[in-house]
Design an enzyme around this catalytic site. Structure first.
Site, mmCIF file in Angstrom:
data_model
loop_
_atom_site.group_PDB
_atom_site.id
_atom_site.type_symbol
_atom_site.label_atom_id
_atom_site.label_comp_id
_atom_site.label_asym_id
_atom_site.label_seq_id
_atom_site.Cartn_x
_atom_site.Cartn_y
_atom_site.Cartn_z
ATOM 1 N N ASP A 129 -19.086 -1.115 -3.896
ATOM 2 C CA ASP A 129 -18.635 -2.244 -3.095
ATOM 3 C C ASP A 129 -19.548 -3.028 -2.715
ATOM 4 O O ASP A 129 -20.685 -2.896 -2.664
ATOM 5 C CB ASP A 129 -18.021 -1.616 -1.698
ATOM 6 C CG ASP A 129 -17.156 -2.317 -0.833
ATOM 7 O OD1 ASP A 129 -16.717 -3.319 -1.458
ATOM 8 O OD2 ASP A 129 -17.001 -1.907 0.105
ATOM 9 N N TYR A 131 -20.527 -7.093 -0.865
ATOM 10 C CA TYR A 131 -20.764 -7.678 0.793
ATOM 11 C C TYR A 131 -20.655 -9.182 0.687
ATOM 12 O O TYR A 131 -21.474 -9.830 1.418
ATOM 13 C CB TYR A 131 -22.040 -7.236 1.444
ATOM 14 C CG TYR A 131 -22.126 -6.864 2.844
ATOM 15 C CD1 TYR A 131 -21.177 -6.643 3.664
ATOM 16 C CD2 TYR A 131 -23.272 -7.376 3.561
ATOM 17 C CE1 TYR A 131 -21.194 -6.467 5.043
ATOM 18 C CE2 TYR A 131 -23.278 -7.510 4.903
ATOM 19 C CZ TYR A 131 -22.332 -6.802 5.524
ATOM 20 O OH TYR A 131 -22.378 -6.660 6.910
ATOM 21 N N HIS A 136 -17.831 -12.348 7.060
ATOM 22 C CA HIS A 136 -17.604 -10.976 7.588
ATOM 23 C C HIS A 136 -18.929 -10.285 7.844
ATOM 24 O O HIS A 136 -19.306 -9.749 8.728
ATOM 25 C CB HIS A 136 -16.928 -10.100 6.521
ATOM 26 C CG HIS A 136 -17.030 -8.844 6.790
ATOM 27 N ND1 HIS A 136 -16.476 -7.948 7.684
ATOM 28 C CD2 HIS A 136 -17.897 -7.734 6.071
ATOM 29 C CE1 HIS A 136 -16.699 -6.876 7.641
ATOM 30 N NE2 HIS A 136 -17.419 -6.667 6.696
ATOM 31 N N GLN A 242 -19.529 5.174 11.119
ATOM 32 C CA GLN A 242 -20.601 3.944 10.508
ATOM 33 C C GLN A 242 -21.843 3.719 11.470
ATOM 34 O O GLN A 242 -22.741 3.837 10.845
ATOM 35 C CB GLN A 242 -19.745 2.743 10.124
ATOM 36 C CG GLN A 242 -20.444 1.670 9.196
ATOM 37 C CD GLN A 242 -19.621 0.484 8.862
ATOM 38 O OE1 GLN A 242 -18.335 0.549 8.947
ATOM 39 N NE2 GLN A 242 -20.033 -0.325 8.133
ATOM 40 N N TYR A 246 -25.311 5.107 9.395
ATOM 41 C CA TYR A 246 -25.643 4.074 8.462
ATOM 42 C C TYR A 246 -27.153 3.788 8.102
ATOM 43 O O TYR A 246 -27.378 3.142 7.217
ATOM 44 C CB TYR A 246 -24.594 2.641 8.487
ATOM 45 C CG TYR A 246 -25.627 1.762 9.230
ATOM 46 C CD1 TYR A 246 -25.555 1.706 10.819
ATOM 47 C CD2 TYR A 246 -25.972 0.413 8.440
ATOM 48 C CE1 TYR A 246 -26.138 0.812 11.256
ATOM 49 C CE2 TYR A 246 -26.453 -0.568 9.416
ATOM 50 C CZ TYR A 246 -26.692 -0.481 10.653
ATOM 51 O OH TYR A 246 -27.229 -1.539 11.241
ATOM 52 N N THR A 362 -15.197 -7.357 2.559
ATOM 53 C CA THR A 362 -14.316 -7.795 3.513
ATOM 54 C C THR A 362 -14.422 -9.290 3.468
ATOM 55 O O THR A 362 -15.583 -10.022 3.559
ATOM 56 C CB THR A 362 -14.520 -7.615 4.783
ATOM 57 O OG1 THR A 362 -14.674 -6.021 5.032
ATOM 58 C CG2 THR A 362 -13.442 -7.669 5.680
#
Lengths: 430, 430
Positions: A129, A131, A136, A242, A246, A362
């Site tokens: 994934d 970013y 976002h 998260q 994280y 996102t």
């Protein structure tokens, strides 16, 4: 580079019911997927209107390169084909579906989508994934690190991290609210229980087509040719987990309990008319380093895609109310192109394999109507949203159904859509 | 819980040459792997002394449950078997390898390891790396965040992140020095090029045996039974890339260019005699949350394993000098047990699948002789190490070969080892 050809003509006379002008699957789209007809086994198919064309059933009419792959229950080997073979398949299908004489042969191979089950299109080897939605990244950065929202590496590095391949599921399967650790700012210790801050994330997915060998980077000029297709991706996130877990190694259990994708692989060929220049970087931003810079990619590597999110709560369903639109954004909010994402991923020699899935991260726009997560829309849960049912939401409740959408428009061309990417939230297990 | 039985007796009279007293593979070990004999295809085998027993070649003598799996070229279906089937296989093999009457039948199925190629034992679905070496976490934290070395979540959360499955390779294959972005503290911009700070990390790997369904957590009391075995894992790391890319989503290209594992799956049964109490948490540390706490795991979930790292440079090889020992540590430096790692990973419903690989994270001890990475040994490159060849090292140079080792000892039992986990560094590609 994919080119516009006769398969993109707006006036193709497709003979399949409902296919002409279909919002997602006109004959100009022809996405690939894996489906099971009622009581049948999983097999490759192509969406056309409200139907699915069973490729194995018309194998004799298809190009040599794809014929040996039609017994597969996943598209990995199809994704591994060179683009020329995919183009040949597309041209053949386009011709057959617009040829009245072919109708008698093909009609028996059409299955109503409503009676079919759609599966993951590929066995996902690795899921990564990214970013690349800069708005976002800025919005979330502001919430997690108010003094330091966009970190110094952001405009140089297409930031990404590895996600969980095993828990990616196709549209329609429910998401079980996960348990996990969270810690309130004023609590002495964390607690373990169901997430109280369940969120969605609006993303695009990129399917890797041809791979590369370990140790062999993919040059930016070739990166586009390693992309086998696109989909929608909902990167469900437990924001309370998260925030606690994280640091220092990134999101883990906050993200890996479930990811939902749209099951149709939208090919680069289908998207050829909707390519556009990558938006210019704001004045003062650094140029991409040479390994990420290709003039052709800057000119054509952007995607003219409208994206959206809707929600429908249990109460809204009971009252037969339609889904409510939470936001709409555009793929042009990506700071890095799909080709840059691929080139960066392989720049250290990391081997990508056919059927790997890459998420963009996102995709939010710059204004309040274009935010791709509740975290952003509610400013971390501080500003609830009011729904038409009178309900309010900071984060998702059990019974809420979230649906993502993506659609490509351009004057003079038939619009195409990505199809469904939706899932409903189930209560957590004890 | 695995138990000690007749297969662990120290005086088993194994008839295979060299097997009795073999440092890694006496008959008390019996690790599973995938190998190719000279000019043969990949198949399941068991290491015994300096040989590999070809399981398919003696299938008629093996338990019913394993017989259908002997044509596989990976152990995934074998790993998915319940422990009782694995125990039955172990008992059968132990008996056959100590029975002189079986020698005529089995001898033809033995292949000299030196003439075989060892492969990855399983198709790795997902690879996750943890961070349970508390001394390592403290040491590295001190270098990256001097004011904040061990973050507040560390003693509550078995910190982990997803890694790259596609680039895991068996012992022996060389590692190509990766290219990537790095930024010197005083530089205005990052540069792209070969890593100047290539490092190893000494880790254990945990093979997932039986999996769990998405949404169904694995309770801590059952977590041990989902472990199919152990291996060594070298999590090669480019420290300059890592420092620049790792915020906010964790390590990515700094780690995913190559990971080396030892190819033999050391079963939980083989390690039964070497179970020990998990070291008590220091006074003042919080107790594990209930979902991570199991009295039996606290009593038996630790592993009495000696770990070590050696290096041999090109100059040392040319001078026929032996490898130089860089460090030795113990698995008891793990702050969380293997069962806690598994239970945490599945606690949110994340589905683990047979053949998934979990890394423990670097296992360093508390003193200078027990550090599991050069980053720690050289204090971030500030204090070079001098080798017997007169060379010095801060990080790895091209031609350096790094080897990890793990060995279990306990009075009254035969020692067992994990076998080779080594790789040599090749120059980067232009």
């Amino acid at each position: 580079m994919t080119t516009i050809d006769e398969t993109h003509a707006i006036d193709l006379p497709c003979w399949v019911d409902n296919a002409m002008g279909h919002p997602d699957f006109p004959v100009q789209n022809l996405p690939l997927g894996i489906f099971s007809p009622a009581n049948g086994s999983a097999r490759p198919g192509v969406a056309i209107g409200d139907h699915i064309l069973d490729l194995a059933a018309i194998g004799d009419h298809l190009p040599d390169a794809v014929r040996p792959l039609l017994g597969d229950d996943c598209l990995n080997r199809m994704l591994a084909l060179p683009a020329t073979d995919r183009v040949a398949l597309r041209r053949t299908l386009s011709r057959l579906l617009c040829d009245r004489d072919a109708q008698p042969v093909l009609a028996a191979a059409l299955n109503a989508q409503a009676h079919c089950t759609l599966h993951l299109p590929a066995r996902i080897g690795d899921y990564t994934d990214f970013y690349v939605g800069i708005h976002h990244a800025t919005n979330v950065g502001t919430l997690f690190r108010p003094d330091n929202p966009l970190l110094p590496n952001y405009k140089y590095v297409p930031i990404g991290y590895h996600g969980r391949a095993s828990s990616v599921r196709p549209s329609g399967l429910p998401v079980v609210r996960p348990n996990g650790q969270s810690k309130a700012p004023d609590a002495a210790e964390p607690r373990f229980g169901p997430t109280a801050r369940l969120d969605y994330e609006l993303e695009l997915g990129i399917w890797i087509g041809q791979g590369n060998d370990l140790g062999d980077p993919i040059p930016i000029k070739d990166a586009g040719s390693h992309i086998g297709g696109f989909c929608l991706l909902n990167d469900w996130s437990a924001r309370d987990f998260q925030a606690w877990e994280y640091v220092p190694l990134g999101p883990f259990l906050a993200k890996n309990f479930h990811s939902t994708i749209s099951p149709w692989v939208i090919t680069p060929e289908a998207l050829a008319p909707f390519r556009q220049a990558q938006p210019a970087r704001p004045q003062g931003d650094p140029a991409p380093l040479p390994y990420l810079l290709d003039p052709q990619d800057q000119e054509w590597g952007g995607l003219a895609l409208d994206l959206g999110v809707t929600i429908r709560t249990a109460r809204m369903r009971d009252a037969a109310m339609p889904p409510f639109r939470l936001s709409h954004s555009r793929a042009s909010a990506m700071y890095w192109t799909a080709a840059q994402i691929v080139a960066h991923h392989a720049s250290n020699g990391c081997n990508l394999t056919p059927g790997d899935l890459l998420g963009t991260g996102t995709i939010s726009g710059s204004d309040r109507e274009s935010l791709g997560s509740l975290l952003e829309m509610t400013q971390g849960g501080k500003s609830p949203i009011t729904l038409p049912s009178g309900e309010s939401r900071t984060f998702l409740e059990d019974g809420d159904e979230v649906m993502l959408e993506a659609r490509a428009h351009r004057d003079g061309f038939a619009s195409i859509g990505f199809g469904e990417c939706r899932a409903c939230i189930l209560p957590g297990r004890a």
